[in-house]
Each structure stands twice: as structure tokens, then as C-alpha cells.
Design a protein around this motif. Structure first.
Motif, PDB file in Angstrom:
ATOM      1  N   ALA A   1       0.637  -1.255  -0.174  1.00 13.00           N
ATOM      2  CA  ALA A   1       0.205  -0.118   0.092  1.00 13.00           C
ATOM      3  C   ALA A   1       1.197   1.518  -0.171  1.00 13.00           C
ATOM      4  CB  ALA A   1      -0.651  -0.026   1.593  1.00 13.00           C
ATOM      5  N   VAL A   2       0.551   2.109  -0.346  1.00 18.62           N
ATOM      6  CA  VAL A   2       1.107   3.776  -0.438  1.00 18.62           C
ATOM      7  C   VAL A   2      -0.094   4.911  -0.189  1.00 18.62           C
ATOM      8  CG1 VAL A   2       2.492   3.090  -2.633  1.00 18.62           C
ATOM      9  CG2 VAL A   2       0.455   4.089  -2.986  1.00 18.62           C
ATOM     10  N   ASN A   3       0.943   5.765   0.181  1.00 16.82           N
ATOM     11  CA  ASN A   3       0.148   7.553   0.889  1.00 16.82           C
ATOM     12  C   ASN A   3       0.092   8.019   0.053  1.00 16.82           C
ATOM     13  OD1 ASN A   3       2.318   8.048   1.672  1.00 16.82           O
ATOM     14  ND2 ASN A   3       1.824   8.921   3.542  1.00 16.82           N
ATOM     15  N   ALA A   4       0.530   7.654  -0.581  1.00 22.62           N
ATOM     16  CA  ALA A   4       0.369   8.882  -2.365  1.00 22.62           C
ATOM     17  C   ALA A   4       0.113   8.204  -3.478  1.00 22.62           C
ATOM     18  CB  ALA A   4       1.333   9.486  -2.744  1.00 22.62           C
TER      19      ALA A   4
ATOM     20  N   THR B   1       8.536   3.829  -7.055  1.00 23.08           N
ATOM     21  CA  THR B   1       8.820   3.495  -5.925  1.00 23.08           C
ATOM     22  C   THR B   1       9.051   2.045  -5.796  1.00 23.08           C
ATOM     23  OG1 THR B   1       9.843   5.839  -6.088  1.00 23.08           O
ATOM     24  CG2 THR B   1       9.411   3.644  -3.758  1.00 23.08           C
ATOM     25  N   GLU B   2       7.857   2.297  -5.555  1.00 22.80           N
ATOM     26  CA  GLU B   2       7.063   0.306  -5.049  1.00 22.80           C
ATOM     27  C   GLU B   2       7.093  -0.956  -5.658  1.00 22.80           C
ATOM     28  OE1 GLU B   2       3.953  -2.805  -4.328  1.00 22.80           O
ATOM     29  OE2 GLU B   2       3.636  -1.056  -5.959  1.00 22.80           O
TER      30      GLU B   2
ATOM     31  N   SER C   1      -2.755   1.487  -7.016  1.00 23.43           N
ATOM     32  CA  SER C   1      -2.111   1.956  -6.565  1.00 23.43           C
ATOM     33  C   SER C   1      -3.355   1.116  -5.293  1.00 23.43           C
ATOM     34  CB  SER C   1      -1.972   2.932  -5.851  1.00 23.43           C
ATOM     35  OG  SER C   1      -0.866   3.479  -6.874  1.00 23.43           O
ATOM     36  N   LEU C   2      -2.796   0.230  -4.302  1.00 25.41           N
ATOM     37  CA  LEU C   2      -3.067  -0.021  -2.947  1.00 25.41           C
ATOM     38  C   LEU C   2      -3.169   0.994  -2.248  1.00 25.41           C
ATOM     39  CD1 LEU C   2      -5.025  -2.234  -1.994  1.00 25.41           C
ATOM     40  CD2 LEU C   2      -2.547  -2.974  -0.496  1.00 25.41           C
ATOM     41  N   ALA C   3      -4.353   1.466  -1.387  1.00 22.85           N
ATOM     42  CA  ALA C   3      -4.511   2.962  -0.745  1.00 22.85           C
ATOM     43  C   ALA C   3      -4.487   2.117   1.094  1.00 22.85           C
ATOM     44  CB  ALA C   3      -5.892   3.719  -0.774  1.00 22.85           C
TER      45      ALA C   3
ATOM     46  N   ALA D   1       8.391  -0.551 -18.159  1.00 22.59           N
ATOM     47  CA  ALA D   1       8.337  -1.721 -18.806  1.00 22.59           C
ATOM     48  C   ALA D   1       7.613  -3.282 -17.905  1.00 22.59           C
ATOM     49  CB  ALA D   1      10.032  -2.513 -19.521  1.00 22.59           C
ATOM     50  N   LEU D   2       8.492  -3.804 -17.309  1.00 19.00           N
ATOM     51  CA  LEU D   2       7.844  -4.554 -16.583  1.00 19.00           C
ATOM     52  C   LEU D   2       6.016  -4.513 -15.301  1.00 19.00           C
ATOM     53  CD1 LEU D   2       8.488  -7.628 -14.996  1.00 19.00           C
ATOM     54  CD2 LEU D   2       9.393  -6.422 -13.131  1.00 19.00           C
ATOM     55  N   ARG D   3       6.024  -3.670 -15.049  1.00 18.47           N
ATOM     56  CA  ARG D   3       5.247  -3.548 -14.630  1.00 18.47           C
ATOM     57  C   ARG D   3       4.037  -2.008 -14.508  1.00 18.47           C
ATOM     58  NH1 ARG D   3       4.990  -6.967 -10.315  1.00 18.47           N
ATOM     59  NH2 ARG D   3       6.106  -7.634  -9.108  1.00 18.47           N
ATOM     60  N   LEU D   4       4.477  -1.764 -15.725  1.00 16.71           N
ATOM     61  CA  LEU D   4       3.461  -0.383 -15.592  1.00 16.71           C
ATOM     62  C   LEU D   4       3.330   0.108 -16.653  1.00 16.71           C
ATOM     63  CD1 LEU D   4       5.678   2.589 -13.539  1.00 16.71           C
ATOM     64  CD2 LEU D   4       3.164   1.206 -12.719  1.00 16.71           C
TER      65      LEU D   4
END
Length: 388
Positions: A9-12, A20-21, A54-56, A179-182
Motif C-alpha cells: 500500500a502507498v499513501n500517495a 518506487t513501490e 495502487s493500494l490505498a 517495462a515490467l510493471r507499468l
């Protein structure tokens, strides 16, 4: 031991938190598989073109436990990233929370907190600077901390392998993660893998991913050129057997049978217990009618990993073609135990049963293939046998 790794989870929101995650996840996956020798189920959501998932908030531990049980894992890792300073456009620090828990009921999660100061980002321009070496150090601390709750021997961790196959180039890793994730578009992914390789010409995993992508696109000539370049640069490295395996796949699809067999045998010389390479080599031998030799390689693969479905299915196909329906039926039944729901397996099983005179069993298996694949090739072939 099988560990389920959940999305952090991320706060932004935005590209900087997402990159970054995902950078953290790439290094953590590498650490769990190569440094700790675990089997990892990556439960991150699939890539969506043009959107960042994203996971909040942190999921409840009991929800995690239920998901772990459904996935057939023994333990779980999940966590949270808190970017700071709060409400500031410039990100200067990340507080990382890691939770580790085994699947046993009543076992509470262990929680650890780390500070990462190797990130500089501006959310207004999406410019990011990451100190990848510092990120690797962070993941080492996370792995050592999680070892206790997961029941791992810290002394047995091969910490030098955490970054194996990855790059310490900040630019290369950012291209790689995009490339891998986004990204979902194959051409866009390939372009960024090539940029990652340009930023670090010894980036092993970028070569492997780009090679696999080209093979999936059936661009075998391009794949061979890329893999030959990688093999010359990474000769003697841990990934050389994997590069040779992909090189063999490109060669056999270009009609270069002798070259494919040669490189697969080289790969086995470096890593004799590779089930995938044993099966690839066996399939190539079967293509030339060398059935006995092919069967030997399939059986070697089964001895190494009896839980791998690939050699059981491949041997079943080979024995059906050779007319050894009794042994083929045994192999296919074992494959179905390991990998239920494959219409081709039920078609092969029904074929064996029909040839052995077990008509009612054959009707059931062939009907199952039709049910599982009503409009596909396996269903069509099964339907023809049912009509017979």
C-alpha cells in the motif's frame, strides 16, 4: 516453502510512488527467490495500459490469511510505503512497513519498520531519482528481519544474490520497472527494455525479459541477435544457462535444429537439473524421431522435479504418438493431478482409453475435453473421436 507476496500500500498517488513501490517489489522478489531460495507467488495486480493501480490501505491480516490459503502458500509478506514530508511536492524520504505471517490460524503477523532516504522525486514533474544500491541494502534488511517470522535460517541466506541479474544503474532500473510493471503494450515494453540495456550493457534480467518478449511475438531472428549479444557479455554469469535456453528456442524456431540441440546441451552442462531445458531438448529430439532419447530426458526431468507438470504432459504426448497407450495414460493421469482442467490432457487421456478398449472411460474423458474447450482445437478433435 511457498510465500505469497502482496502489493504494498502507498499513501500517495502518481508515477513516483508507483515506480518506487515496484522497484522495491522487484528487488524483494529477487531476494526471496535467489537469496532465500523460496517459491514466490506474486499477487500484484496485472499491468493496465495507461493506468497505475495502487493500494490505498493495508489489508486485514485475516483477509491476507484467506488469500494465502486459496493460493496454496505457506506464508505471506505485505506492507506499506509512506512518502514524506506530508503534503510536500518534493519527496525526500520513505517509511517502509513490512508485515510477515505464516498461514497457521491464530498466528499474528510480525511488523517491521525501515527508513529509506535514497529517493528524490518531484510529484509536479514526475522526475525521480533513486539510489538503487541503497534500495538493495534496504531489501537486505527486510529479508533478514522477515527470516524469523518465516522460520528461515539467517545464516543460510545468500545475501550476495539479492541483486543478482538486476542493475545498480538508477536509469536502467527505472526503465526496467516501467517495462515490467507499468506498461502493457509489447512494443513499448520492448523499447524500454532496450533502453535499460543501453544504460547498463550487463543487465542480465533485461536481456532475459526482452528475449522472452521477442520469442512471444515470434520475432525469432531479433531474439537470437539480442541473446547472442547477451551471451557474449554475460558468459560465465549465473544467467548464462537461461540465456542459452532462450537461444535454443529461437534457433529451433528458425529451423536451426542442430544449433538448438548444441546450445541446450551447453545449458545443461552449466545447470544439469534444469527441468525446462531437459524438456526443450527432449522435444527437439522427438521432432527428429529420436523417441527413446527424448523419453530419457523427460524421465530425467521427472526425477528432478516430480511436481513439474511439463515433463508428464510432454511424455504423454510422445507415448501416444509412439502407440504406447498404457504408459501414456499413466503419464497423462499424473499431469491431470498436477494441472487439472487442461482440455488437451483429457483429449490425450480419452485417446489412450479408446485405444485400450475402455470405451465408457474414453467417452467421459473426451466429453470433458469438449466441455472445457467447446470451440477450440482440443474440443474439436475430442468431438471427432466421440463421433467415431
Amino acid at each position: 516453502m511457498k510465500v505469497a507476496l502482496f502489493q504494498f500500500a502507498v499513501n500517495a498517488v502518481g508515477k513516483i510512488p508507483a515506480v518506487t513501490e515496484n522497484l522495491l517489489r522487484v528487488f524483494l522478489l529477487n531476494a526471496l527467490t535467489k537469496a532465500a531460495g523460496l517459491e514466490v507467488l506474486d499477487l500484484s495486480p496485472p499491468t493496465g495500459e495507461g493506468e497505475i493501480v495502487s493500494l490505498a490501505g493495508l489489508p486485514d491480516p485475516e483477509e491476507v490469511r484467506e488469500a494465502v490459503e486459496r493460493a496454496g502458500a505457506d506464508a505471506a509478506l505485505w506492507g506499506e510505503l509512506r512518502f514524506g514530508p506530508p503534503d510536500a511536492p518534493l519527496i525526500e524520504e520513505v517509511e517502509v512497513h513490512l508485515l510477515a505471517m505464516t498461514a497457521e490460524a491464530g498466528n499474528p503477523p510480525s511488523r517491521f519498520t525501515f527508513s529509506f532516504r535514497g529517493l528524490r522525486g518531484d510529484v509536479r514533474s514526475a522526475r525521480i531519482g533513486v539510489e538503487v544500491a541503497a534500495l538493495e541494502d534496504l531489501v537486505e534488511d527486510m529479508l533478514v528481519a522477515a527470516a524469523g517470522p518465516l522460520g528461515l535460517d539467517q545464516a543460510g541466506l545468500r545475501l550476495s544474490r539479492i541483486g543478482e541479474g538486476l542493475s545498480l544503474s538508477d536509469r536502467a532500473m527505472v526503465y526496467f520497472v516501467y517495462a515490467l510493471r507499468l506498461l502493457a503494450d509489447p512494443e513499448a515494453k520492448l523499447k524500454l527494455y532496450r533502453k535499460a540495456i543501453s544504460a547498463d550493457p550487463f543487465f542480465a534480467q533485461a536481456y532475459l525479459n526482452a528475449g522472452q518478449l521477442l520469442l512471444g511475438l515470434q520475432r525469432y531472428g531479433e531474439a537470437m541477435r539480442l541473446l547472442l549479444q547477451a551471451e557474449s557479455r554475460l558468459k560465465g554469469s549465473e544467467v548464462e544457462p537461461d540465456l542459452l535456453n532462450l537461444l535454443g528456442v529461437s534457433a529451433v524456431n528458425l529451423g536451426m535444429w542442430e544449433e538448438a540441440v548444441r546450445v541446450w546441451k551447453r545449458s545443461l552442462g552449466l545447470r544439469p537439473r534444469s527441468v525446462e531445458v531437459l524438456c526443450n531438448l527432449a522435444q527437439a529430439l522427438a521432432m527428429r524421431g529420436l523417441s527413446r532419447e527424448a523419453e530419457e530426458y523427460y524421465r530425467r526431468a521427472m526425477e528432478i522435479d516430480p511436481q513439474s507438470p511439463l515433463p508428464w504432459f510432454s511424455l504423454g504426448k510422445l507415448l501416444v504418438r509412439e502407440g504406447d497407450f498404457q504408459e501414456a495414460e499413466k503419464a497423462v493421469r499424473r499431469y491431470i493431478e498436477l494441472c487439472p482442467g487442461d482440455p488437451w490432457a483429457y483429449y490425450l487421456l480419452g485417446t489412450c482409453q479408446q485405444e485400450l478398449g475402455n470405451r465408457e472411460e474414453a467417452r467421459f474423458s473426451l466429453a470433458k475435453a469438449v466441455q472445457l474447450d467447446p470451440k477450440g482445437r482440443a474440443g474439436e478433435l475430442a468431438r471427432r473421436r466421440l463421433e467415431e
